[in-house]
Structure formats: C-alpha cells, structure tokens
Design an enzyme around this catalytic site. Structure first.
Site, PDB file in Angstrom:
ATOM      1  N   LYS A  79      -0.757  -0.759  -0.868  1.00 40.97           N
ATOM      2  CA  LYS A  79      -0.697  -1.612  -2.051  1.00 40.97           C
ATOM      3  C   LYS A  79       0.313  -2.722  -1.778  1.00 40.97           C
ATOM      4  O   LYS A  79       1.358  -2.472  -1.171  1.00 40.97           O
ATOM      5  CB  LYS A  79      -0.265  -0.757  -3.252  1.00 40.97           C
ATOM      6  CG  LYS A  79      -0.248  -1.478  -4.590  1.00 40.97           C
ATOM      7  CD  LYS A  79       0.105  -0.508  -5.725  1.00 40.97           C
ATOM      8  CE  LYS A  79       0.054  -1.173  -7.090  1.00 40.97           C
ATOM      9  NZ  LYS A  79       0.360  -0.215  -8.184  1.00 40.97           N
ATOM     10  N   SER A 154      -2.861  -0.156 -12.097  1.00 41.59           N
ATOM     11  CA  SER A 154      -2.659  -1.378 -11.355  1.00 41.59           C
ATOM     12  C   SER A 154      -3.031  -1.282  -9.867  1.00 41.59           C
ATOM     13  O   SER A 154      -3.184  -2.312  -9.220  1.00 41.59           O
ATOM     14  CB  SER A 154      -1.196  -1.809 -11.454  1.00 41.59           C
ATOM     15  OG  SER A 154      -0.354  -0.877 -10.813  1.00 41.59           O
ATOM     16  N   SER A 178      -0.992   4.188 -12.922  1.00 39.52           N
ATOM     17  CA  SER A 178      -1.550   3.190 -11.999  1.00 39.52           C
ATOM     18  C   SER A 178      -2.147   3.741 -10.707  1.00 39.52           C
ATOM     19  O   SER A 178      -2.754   2.988  -9.951  1.00 39.52           O
ATOM     20  CB  SER A 178      -0.489   2.146 -11.649  1.00 39.52           C
ATOM     21  OG  SER A 178      -0.358   1.234 -12.703  1.00 39.52           O
TER      22      SER A 178
END
Lengths: 487, 96
Positions: A79, A154, A178
């Site tokens: 990420k 997210s 997330s």
C-alpha cells in the site's frame, strides 16, 4: 506458465523452491498482468518493474545456491502508505505527489529481508481516509468483480490487485476497517493484527491510537506466512509491543472442537443486507458442525462505535497531518506571500476534500470549549466499548459477524454524504477502538459480489484467529473464486 | 449541531487550510452533519468512566536512551524539500 496467478503465496513458495519456475518468471508474469489489467482497475500508483526484476534475479541466485531466505522470490505489493527508500510514496495524496521516501518502513524492510520482491505501490484513499477508494488524488480504484463498483477502502488498490490476481498478496493498513472491508468487498482474506503487534515505523500516520498494518491475501495460510515476518518488536515505534511472535503457521491446523463463538447480536440488527446476513449465518452453522459452540453475545455500547471513531480519528488526524506544512517536504504553493499564506495554500491545495473535512472536524472537537463535549466524551465511550469486548471475551473465545453491511456499492453512490459513507465501517470500527485483532474471510456471494465473515479475537490472539479462519477455508471454496475475465 | 459560515472560516484558519468561497458552504453543510451525527455520544452514561487514550491499557509507552543512533542524512532528506540553501530549509520571511 499462464496459471501462475492462480496459485496462492504458499503454493508459489513451494514452486520456487522446487525450481518449477523462477522468481524472474514470476515477476514477469505478474508485471505483464499489471500492464494488461491496471489501466481498467487503477490499482497502482507506482509500478517498480525494473527494481522487481533485479530483486527477482538476486532471489533466483540465492535459490539456486540453496541459501534462500524464507520468502525468497515471492512477489508482493505495498500500500502506498508505507515508505519505500528511493521510491515515490504518495499516500494517495497530491500533498506527497513528489515525495520520494528517504527510508524503508519496518514492514517493507522486514519483508524485503525475508526475500520478498516488491512489484509496486498500490492506490488508496488519501491518507487512508475513506471506505471506497474514491478519495484518492490518483483516481478511484475499480472492483474486479464489477468495474462499476468500489473495491472498498482505504486499502482498495491492494484489494483490487490481489482479487484480480495481478499480485499474489499485498500489505494494507486498518484504522477503522481499511483492510477488512476491502477484503470483504473483493473476496479476499484480510487480516488486522492487534494494535502494536506490527511496527508502524515508516507507515504514514493517520490516527495513531488506531492504525495497524496487516495483509490482504487469498488464504489465511498466506496471511500467516507474511505476518510471521511482519510482526514483532521494533524499538523505532514507541507503540510496538515487546512480546514474542508465536508460530502462526504451526497453529493453523489445531482442531476447532470446543471452540466458543460469540455471535454479535448488534451486528445482525438493522442495516445488514438480507443475503449477506444469511451467508454469515450459514458460515456460523458450519463452525457448529466443526464442533464450535455458538452463543449470542450483546455489546450494548457497540452501536456508538462509529460516532466515537469519527471524533477520535479526526482529532488524531488533525494533529498528525499538521506536519504537512509546505516547509520541509510535500507540496508547496506558488509564490507564498508570507508564512501563514504558505501553510494555508499549500495545505488547501495539497489535501483533498475528505482529508480537509477530517482535519477540520478534528480541529473543532479539540478546540477550547468543545474538547470535553466531544473529544473527552468520545474517549469515555471508547472505554465503554472496550469494556463490552472484554466482558464478551470472558464468555467466548472469539466473536463473529459480518464485515460489511452490504456487498460492494456503485462508484459515486455515497460520495455526496460523508455520514452515509462512514456507516460502511459500522462492523469494523469496534475492533480498532479496542485495539483487537480481526480478520475477514470470504463466505459467499450476494448478487455475484463477495461477502465477508468477520472474526474478532482478544488482544494478541492472532494465532487462534488464524487457526479458526483457516478451519473455515479448509471446508469451503469461497476464497478460491476468481472474478470473470481474470482467470 | 449546526455550524455557521463564520465558524467554518474560523476552524479552517485554526487548521491552516485555505478554503475557497465556493467550497465554504459545502463544508458548512457536511461538518454540521458530522457534528450532529456524533451527538449520539450524548446518549451514553459516561459520568463514572475514565477516558481511554490508548487501546492497550497495561502498556506503558517506552522512553529510549537519549543517544545518537542515526547518521547525518540531511542531504538525502532535503532532496524532498521545496526550497533549500546551504543545508537550510527556506521559507518566506518570518521576522520583518
């Protein structure tokens, strides 16, 4: 070699060691898939192809010499919230559109140290604030199960990449759901460890009393493989916990007979899509067949977790994001007329709408005259919720329920109303407020879209959680499904 | 809780955020909605509850020895800076 992307991380590891394919072949295969599918999905902010091939070549040399590291040659994506030395690290924000991290996050360093080959950095909601990956400065990510739908957020880019099998596994972060929510919406296994279990050094901070790093993988076994190397004490993170890391892989096959499972009453009440509820109940019945005892458990303060979170998290974010001042790194506005103008315009231009909204919410709830009414009260409610969990774990080993109230929703459907968007995290936020480990595993399909089963455990019960979730995957096939067009 | 335009202007100033004229009403509306939403917290009886700031109650945050552990890497770090001269970060004039 066309079926390499259908293998789990554990299977790829075995194949590499048996020399059935090389790390370079593996990297090339996934990089080609990224090139082919990413224009549609927008799962990546940066692809590090050349670096990946160089790392894969080194891994192959070590594998050939028989001195390979435990995860040598396995491709992985990070990420874009994790700092990667010499590689663009944007956190999904225009603010960091030119930020080349000067060091590696501990998670990145440890996985690289175990031999992992990074393929790139994945798209995400800006500063990890969002539940749909529509808040990225680099455009929304699309769900491979239906490209009109969101992948969740997210960690939406990580989820879409693994679900579309353009990467075999990904890291993510979970502040309010997330990792688990996007895992549920894309049919993956998402694992959020206990607060403090995995170092957050080099992981760009959103809400420091909630943030935790974890994994998005096809299987629980793959999650256990990665967590083995990610977890553990790090003196560079003051919240890192100094307790030994148990043998996660060794715990996977423990029998489940006698397990006490708490069915979270509040999670099955209003707001849960009917089909999702049905599928989660079916999963619970399977656990009963495996020898678990089901008990209904009530956590009366849990419905207050979303409002408590939306005071605590913005408060912490308003403080954490004050470091983006246009002075030392990140975006600076053109021709500032004085210091105040530089701060205001750099931040006004660099941050997107949702980030600004949360900074302002946080600024307000921490301001003189409102601190007691909002922030202090939210911290008290946080304790009530945490105490509810503690009471529940005196009765049961783990808690189960849905991960998300609905399967993936349409891109654009909830962007106009922040409160509606916030309610997507209604089932996941509790674990963050209490700092508990939790996982989501795919447990069915509603209208062709994946549904997730959430399992929450007491602090540091990662091994138990992995064992329980793996027990489900031994009996089911949901985690093996591949979205159409990506087979 | 309903915020006024003035309230939002003041919050934006405290947060050091430039908000455009067109965007102000959007924030007045959304921030008011968020604050109304979190007012649900008033339903909880918190009179005898200690506030909780950290999820691991038994955990004490460590202090490290005050020792130099990092090498000087200011040149590497300053490659990300918008404006630098002689190893210093440049900003608009602070003192007249």
């Amino acid at each position: 070699m066309t079926e390499l992307h259908r293998l789990t991380l554990a299977e790829l590891n075995e194949g590499l060691r048996a020399r059935r394919f090389s790390s370079v072949e593996l990297a090339r295969h996934f990089l080609a898939r990224i090139e082919r599918f990413n224009p549609t999905l927008n799962a990546f902010i940066t692809v590090t192809g050349e670096q990946a091939l160089a790392a894969a070549r080194r891994a192959d040399e070590l594998l050939a010499a028989g001195e390979a590291l435990p995860l040598a040659g396995l491709p992985l994506v990070h990420k874009d919230i994790f700092c990667t030395d010499g590689v663009l690290t944007t956190c999904g924000s225009k603010m960091l559109s030119n930020f080349v991290a000067p060091y590696d996050a501990t998670v990145v360093e440890r996985l690289a140290g175990a031999g992992v080959v990074m393929l790139g950095k994945t798209n995400m909601d800006e500063f990890a604030m969002g539940s749909s990956n529509e808040n990225s400065a680099y455009g929304p990510v699309r769900n491979p199960w239906d490209t009109n739908k969101v992948p969740g957020g997210s960690s939406g880019g990580s989820a879409a990449a693994v679900a579309a099998r353009i990467a075999p596994a990904a890291t993510g972060t979970d502040t309010g759901g997330s990792i688990r929510q996007p895992a549920a919406l894309t049919g993956l296994t998402g694992f959020k460890p206990t607060y403090g279990r995995v170092s957050r050094y080099g992981m760009i901070a959103f809400a420091s009393s909630l943030d935790q790093a974890g994994t998005l993988t096809h299987t629980v076994r793959d999650a256990a493989m990665l967590l083995t190397h990610m977890a553990g004490f790090d003196p560079r993170d003051s919240t890192s916990v100094d307790t030994p890391v148990p043998d996660y892989l060794g715990a996977l096959e423990q029998p489940l007979a006698g397990l006490k499972v708490g069915l979270l009453k509040e999670f099955f009440e209003k707001g849960l899509e009917e089909e999702s509820g049905k599928l989660v109940r079916e999963a619970l019945r399977l656990y009963e067949k495996l020898g678990a005892k089901l008990v209904e458990v009530s956590l009366p303060n849990l419905p207050l977790s979303v409002p408590a979170y939306y005071v605590v998290a913005p408060a912490e974010c308003s403080s954490n994001l004050s470091r983006f001042d246009g002075a030392r790194f990140g975006h600076r506005c053109e021709d500032p007329k004085d210091l105040l103008d530089m701060y205001k315009r750099s931040r006004g231009e660099g941050f997107g709408d949702e980030v600004k909204r949360r900074i302002m919410t946080g600024t307000y709830v921490l301001s003189a005259g409102y601190y007691d009414a909002y922030y202090l009260r939210a911290q008290k409610v946080r304790r009530l919720i945490t105490d509810d969990f503690a009471r529940a774990f005196k009765q049961v080993d783990v808690l189960m329920g849905p991960t998300s109230p609905t399967p993936a929703f349409d891109i654009g459907a909830k962007v106009d109303d922040p409160v509606t968007m916030y309610l997507n995290d209604i089932y996941t936020i509790g674990a963050n407020l209490a700092g508990l480990p939790a996982t989501s595993v795919p447990c069915g399909s509603s209208g062709g879209l994946p549904v997730g089963l959430q399992i929450i455990g007491p602090h540091f019960a990662e091994a138990k959680l992995l064992n329980i979730a793996h027990g489900y995957q031994r009996e089911t096939e949901w985690h093996k499904r591949i979205p159409k067009g990506y087979e | 809780m309903s915020l006024t335009r003035r309230d939002v202007e003041n919050i934006a100033h405290l947060a050091r955020l430039a908000i455009s004229e067109e965007q102000l009403p959007v924030y007045v509306d959304s921030l008011s909605k968020i604050l109304s939403f979190v007012e649900q917290l008033n339903a909880a009886d918190t009179a005898a509850v200690e506030p909780m700031a950290h999820p691991l109650a038994e955990q004490v945050q460590r202090l490290r020895p005050d020792a130099v552990v990092d090498a000087d890497q200011h040149e590497k770090y300053q490659r990300n800076a918008p404006s630098v001269a002689a190893g210093l970060y440049l900003v608009p004039k602070v003192i007249e």
